[in-house]
Design a protein around this motif. Structure first.
Motif, mmCIF file in Angstrom:
data_model
loop_
_atom_site.group_PDB
_atom_site.id
_atom_site.type_symbol
_atom_site.label_atom_id
_atom_site.label_comp_id
_atom_site.label_asym_id
_atom_site.label_seq_id
_atom_site.Cartn_x
_atom_site.Cartn_y
_atom_site.Cartn_z
ATOM 1 N N ARG A 1 0.851 -1.196 0.000
ATOM 2 C CA ARG A 1 0.000 0.000 0.000
ATOM 3 C C ARG A 1 0.884 1.243 0.000
ATOM 4 O O ARG A 1 1.839 1.341 0.769
ATOM 5 N N CYS A 2 0.547 2.165 -0.876
ATOM 6 C CA CYS A 2 1.306 3.405 -1.009
ATOM 7 C C CYS A 2 0.425 4.594 -0.629
ATOM 8 O O CYS A 2 -0.791 4.491 -0.581
ATOM 9 N N ALA A 3 1.070 5.697 -0.353
ATOM 10 C CA ALA A 3 0.353 6.947 -0.111
ATOM 11 C C ALA A 3 0.469 7.801 -1.367
ATOM 12 O O ALA A 3 1.572 8.049 -1.859
ATOM 13 N N LEU A 4 -0.671 8.211 -1.908
ATOM 14 C CA LEU A 4 -0.683 9.053 -3.108
ATOM 15 C C LEU A 4 -1.129 10.454 -2.711
ATOM 16 O O LEU A 4 -2.255 10.649 -2.254
ATOM 17 N N LEU A 5 -0.236 11.391 -2.860
ATOM 18 C CA LEU A 5 -0.522 12.789 -2.536
ATOM 19 C C LEU A 5 -0.964 13.490 -3.815
ATOM 20 O O LEU A 5 -0.247 13.471 -4.817
ATOM 21 N N PHE A 6 -2.147 14.088 -3.773
ATOM 22 C CA PHE A 6 -2.719 14.706 -4.984
ATOM 23 C C PHE A 6 -2.861 16.215 -4.801
ATOM 24 O O PHE A 6 -3.332 16.685 -3.770
ATOM 25 N N PHE A 7 -2.438 16.961 -5.814
ATOM 26 C CA PHE A 7 -2.537 18.417 -5.834
ATOM 27 C C PHE A 7 -3.423 18.827 -7.005
ATOM 28 O O PHE A 7 -3.001 18.747 -8.158
ATOM 29 N N PRO A 8 -4.658 19.237 -6.759
ATOM 30 C CA PRO A 8 -5.545 19.639 -7.860
ATOM 31 C C PRO A 8 -5.036 20.903 -8.531
ATOM 32 O O PRO A 8 -4.344 21.724 -7.913
ATOM 33 N N GLN A 9 -5.393 21.048 -9.812
ATOM 34 C CA GLN A 9 -4.944 22.230 -10.558
ATOM 35 C C GLN A 9 -5.478 23.490 -9.883
ATOM 36 O O GLN A 9 -6.594 23.535 -9.393
ATOM 37 N N GLU A 10 -4.627 24.511 -9.862
ATOM 38 C CA GLU A 10 -4.989 25.761 -9.209
ATOM 39 C C GLU A 10 -4.150 26.891 -9.779
ATOM 40 O O GLU A 10 -3.173 26.661 -10.503
ATOM 41 N N SER A 11 -4.543 28.102 -9.457
ATOM 42 C CA SER A 11 -3.813 29.280 -9.905
ATOM 43 C C SER A 11 -3.199 29.954 -8.677
ATOM 44 O O SER A 11 -3.885 30.209 -7.695
ATOM 45 N N VAL A 12 -1.889 30.190 -8.745
ATOM 46 C CA VAL A 12 -1.172 30.841 -7.650
ATOM 47 C C VAL A 12 -0.525 32.111 -8.198
ATOM 48 O O VAL A 12 0.308 32.054 -9.096
ATOM 49 N N GLN A 13 -0.971 33.246 -7.670
ATOM 50 C CA GLN A 13 -0.472 34.554 -8.106
ATOM 51 C C GLN A 13 -0.588 34.712 -9.622
ATOM 52 O O GLN A 13 0.315 35.202 -10.292
ATOM 53 N N GLY A 14 -1.724 34.244 -10.151
ATOM 54 C CA GLY A 14 -2.010 34.405 -11.565
ATOM 55 C C GLY A 14 -1.376 33.368 -12.472
ATOM 56 O O GLY A 14 -1.662 33.346 -13.676
ATOM 57 N N PRO B 1 -1.932 24.778 1.000
ATOM 58 C CA PRO B 1 -2.030 23.653 1.938
ATOM 59 C C PRO B 1 -3.431 23.086 2.085
ATOM 60 O O PRO B 1 -3.601 21.898 2.340
ATOM 61 N N ASP B 2 -4.473 23.903 1.930
ATOM 62 C CA ASP B 2 -5.821 23.387 2.146
ATOM 63 C C ASP B 2 -6.388 22.695 0.916
ATOM 64 O O ASP B 2 -7.540 22.264 0.921
ATOM 65 N N ASN B 3 -5.589 22.552 -0.152
ATOM 66 C CA ASN B 3 -6.053 21.853 -1.353
ATOM 67 C C ASN B 3 -5.499 20.438 -1.459
ATOM 68 O O ASN B 3 -5.948 19.652 -2.288
ATOM 69 N N VAL B 4 -4.495 20.114 -0.661
ATOM 70 C CA VAL B 4 -3.794 18.837 -0.804
ATOM 71 C C VAL B 4 -4.660 17.691 -0.294
ATOM 72 O O VAL B 4 -5.292 17.785 0.753
ATOM 73 N N GLN B 5 -4.674 16.584 -1.047
ATOM 74 C CA GLN B 5 -5.393 15.379 -0.645
ATOM 75 C C GLN B 5 -4.433 14.202 -0.579
ATOM 76 O O GLN B 5 -3.378 14.219 -1.221
ATOM 77 N N CYS B 6 -4.793 13.200 0.171
ATOM 78 C CA CYS B 6 -3.964 12.001 0.265
ATOM 79 C C CYS B 6 -4.852 10.756 0.227
ATOM 80 O O CYS B 6 -5.870 10.697 0.928
ATOM 81 N N PHE B 7 -4.472 9.788 -0.599
ATOM 82 C CA PHE B 7 -5.240 8.551 -0.742
ATOM 83 C C PHE B 7 -4.319 7.350 -0.579
ATOM 84 O O PHE B 7 -3.121 7.432 -0.858
ATOM 85 N N ILE B 8 -4.895 6.248 -0.135
ATOM 86 C CA ILE B 8 -4.182 4.971 -0.123
ATOM 87 C C ILE B 8 -4.317 4.353 -1.509
ATOM 88 O O ILE B 8 -5.419 4.318 -2.072
ATOM 89 N N CYS B 9 -3.232 3.878 -2.062
ATOM 90 C CA CYS B 9 -3.315 3.268 -3.392
ATOM 91 C C CYS B 9 -2.363 2.083 -3.476
ATOM 92 O O CYS B 9 -1.456 1.921 -2.654
ATOM 93 N N VAL B 10 -2.603 1.244 -4.453
ATOM 94 C CA VAL B 10 -1.726 0.111 -4.762
ATOM 95 C C VAL B 10 -1.511 0.084 -6.270
ATOM 96 O O VAL B 10 -2.242 0.735 -7.022
#
Length: 557
Positions: free
Chosen positions: A67-80, A365-374
């Motif tokens: 089992r692995c940890a998958l860290l996901f960062f959704p698309q977003e705009s930072v300072q344009g 920081p409030d956009n980051v998600q983490c899932f268990i994956c294989v």
């Protein structure tokens, strides 16, 4: 001819030995191999293909997959500046992947992970189901097109181990109903069927899902948090049995925490757990006080047991799965993702052995998600003929105009790597070729003592050149943003290396030139040698100019 016959005979003997092995032994060997290796093995012979593609083998291999940890960062705009969706996979040793997950597009949002399958929300009219390891994917038509208020957190994928069915569930949002966000049905799609269906509760239950609070799949059931402002139990857990397609409500544990707090649902070591904490009043996802974690002991009796009681933390939790391998992940406001070992001390739990995993700047920081994956061999091709499933209409690569600038940046970095590599090679090879040509020229000088002296001076010049760098070109591959950070650091180091190499090479050429000019001024040579030396010096002048240009290019890089 004889050699080809020998190779053919040897190959047949090897195949014969492999085919003589017992089938269970071959399977036991295959169980120890990674998915990427097994996919290559399917092309070796029909027998191996049959074993590896067998559903029973796929299930057995999946059961022991790490089992692995998958860290996901959704698309977003930072300072344009837009940043595409991205993911990082941590293995059991907390080592980070650097290669991008190919099935995740720049505008995709990760809804969940189950048995190696990722459920991805797209901004088009489809939900994408993709295998993390094999790259297979299929697109499901959403239950309702152009749905206002639809959100990626309202979709999840689950699996029932007895029926072996995969189901995608969709929670409705408050924009679809006049009952202040309460619903008594969800929409369910079973992979392999031809339509979504509404599944209603037989009781007076609110089945709405609290946004960004998590949904988990444990033992063939989905669990999520719901709320109802009119009820005396404002928050509760709803379970949905994926086989029976029935609902149950589970009351939350009594918490000693007060103030403004919120709940998250998660899964720890195969158990349904609830996390609750006081949170910042203006940042609802930032833990501002103690964090309690409870594990579900009895679904029927709504009985919970307190698992951890963590001290004051001023951090974000990358929900829904933030506890892995007896470590908890937390994110600081400054962009650091850290892991802590959970150490029990009576009623309290201490955080020890803090390890900084990465800095996720510029992501929020409030956009980051983490899932268990294989990584699994679970196949999707069996579902591709169903009417609700269709192929992707996207072109090769990302194929989206809004990301063309991002692609150009990637191409410019690749071109810079190519230029740096060529400059390195040319800057080192040029002086060596000059030395060979100079020594050949010196053969025409009649005075042996002078020849030896100048040859020794030229050899000493070569000793000051830097060691030859890696002769292999850097492989071109799509990296995730952690990989790009490292790649940029390596590129900066190589650019500085080019500066050193070109400077040393230019000095070597100048030294050779100075030595030969000195020889012309102090030796009596005939006109033929004089012309050869003059031509060679002109060539040296051209070489020196080229190296100066190389130095300028490296400075620009």
């Amino acid at each position: 001819m004889a050699s080809e016959e020998t190779k053919s005979k040897k190959k047949k003997e090897e195949e014969c030995i492999i085919n003589c092995l017992p089938g269970d032994l071959v399977e036991r060997i295959f169980f120890r191999l990674s998915v990427s290796t097994l996919l290559r093995c399917t092309e070796v012979c029909k027998q191996w293909h049959k074993v590896i593609r067998d559903p029973q083998f796929i299930t057995a291999h999946l059961e022991q997959a790490p089992r692995c940890a998958l860290l996901f960062f959704p698309q977003e705009s930072v300072q344009g500046k837009p940043y595409p969706s991205d993911a990082i996979v941590f293995d059991e040793g907390w080592s980070q992947s650097t290669v991008a997950v190919p099935v995740i597009g720049p505008d995709d949002f990760l809804c969940g992970s189950c048995n190696g399958l990722l459920c991805l929300y797209t901004k088009s009219s489809t939900i994408k189901i993709a295998n993390l390891a094999t790259g297979e994917s299929l697109h499901l038509d959403k239950p309702i097109k152009n749905l206002k208020g639809d959100h990626f957190s309202f979709y999840r994928i689950g699996f029932h181990p007895v029926t072996e069915e995969y189901k995608v569930i969709h929670f409705l949002s408050a924009h679809q109903n006049d009952s202040q966000g309460t619903f008594n049905f969800i929409q369910v799609y079973t992979l392999g069927s031809d339509k979504w269906k509404d599944v209603r509760s037989s009781e007076d239950l609110s089945l709405s899902c609290v946004k960004n609070s998590g949904v988990v799949n444990v033992d063939g059931a989905m669990f999520w948090l719901t709320e109802d402002a009119k009820a005396n139990w404002k928050h509760a857990v709803i379970s949905f049995d994926l086989s029976e397609e029935s609902f149950a409500r589970i009351q939350l544990p009594d918490s000693t925490l007060g103030g403004y707090r919120r709940y998250w649902i998660t899964e720890i070591n195969g158990k349904v757990c609830i996390a609750t904490a006081e949170v910042h009043q203006h940042r609802s996802r930032m833990v501002a006080g103690k964090l309690q974690l409870w594990t579900l002991c009895s679904k029927v009796e709504s009985r919970w047991s307190q698992m951890y009681n963590l001290p004051y933390t001023h951090s974000y939790l990358p929900s829904p799965h933030f506890v892995h391998w007896d470590k908890i992940m937390m994110q600081s406001f400054l962009g650091d993702l850290c892991s802590y070992e959970l150490f029990d001390d009576g009623c309290e739990t201490k955080l020890s052995k803090r390890v900084k995993l990465l800095n996720f700047f510029p992501h929020k920081p409030d956009n980051v998600q983490c899932f268990i994956c294989v990584k699994s061999l679970v196949r999707l091709d069996a579902y591709k003929k169903v009417g609700i499933v269709r192929g992707s209409k996207q072109q090769g690569g990302w194929g989206l105009k809004k990301w063309e600038a991002w692609e150009r940046d990637i191409c410019s970095v690749e071109n810079m790597w190519k230029n740096v590599y060529e400059l390195e090679q040319n800057s080192l090879v040029t002086p060596q070729l000059l030395v060979i040509a100079a020594k050949d020229l010196l053969q025409h000088v009649p005075d042996e003592v002078t020849r030896r002296r100048i040859t020794m001076e030229i050899d000493q010049t070569l000793q000051h050149l830097p060691d030859c760098p890696d002769k292999h070109r850097r492989p071109q591959r799509r990296l995730n943003w952690v990989g790009w950070k490292r790649d940029k650091e390596k590129l900066t180091a190589r650019v500085n290396r080019v500066k050193d190499v070109t400077k040393a090479s230019r000095q070597a050429a100048d030294d050779i030139k100075s030595t030969l000019i000195d020889m012309l001024n102090h030796l009596q040579v005939d006109d033929g040698i004089h012309r050869l030396l003059s031509d060679f010096l002109n060539h040296l002048q051209h070489i020196s100019s080229t190296l100066n240009s190389a130095a300028n290019i490296s400075n620009e890089s």
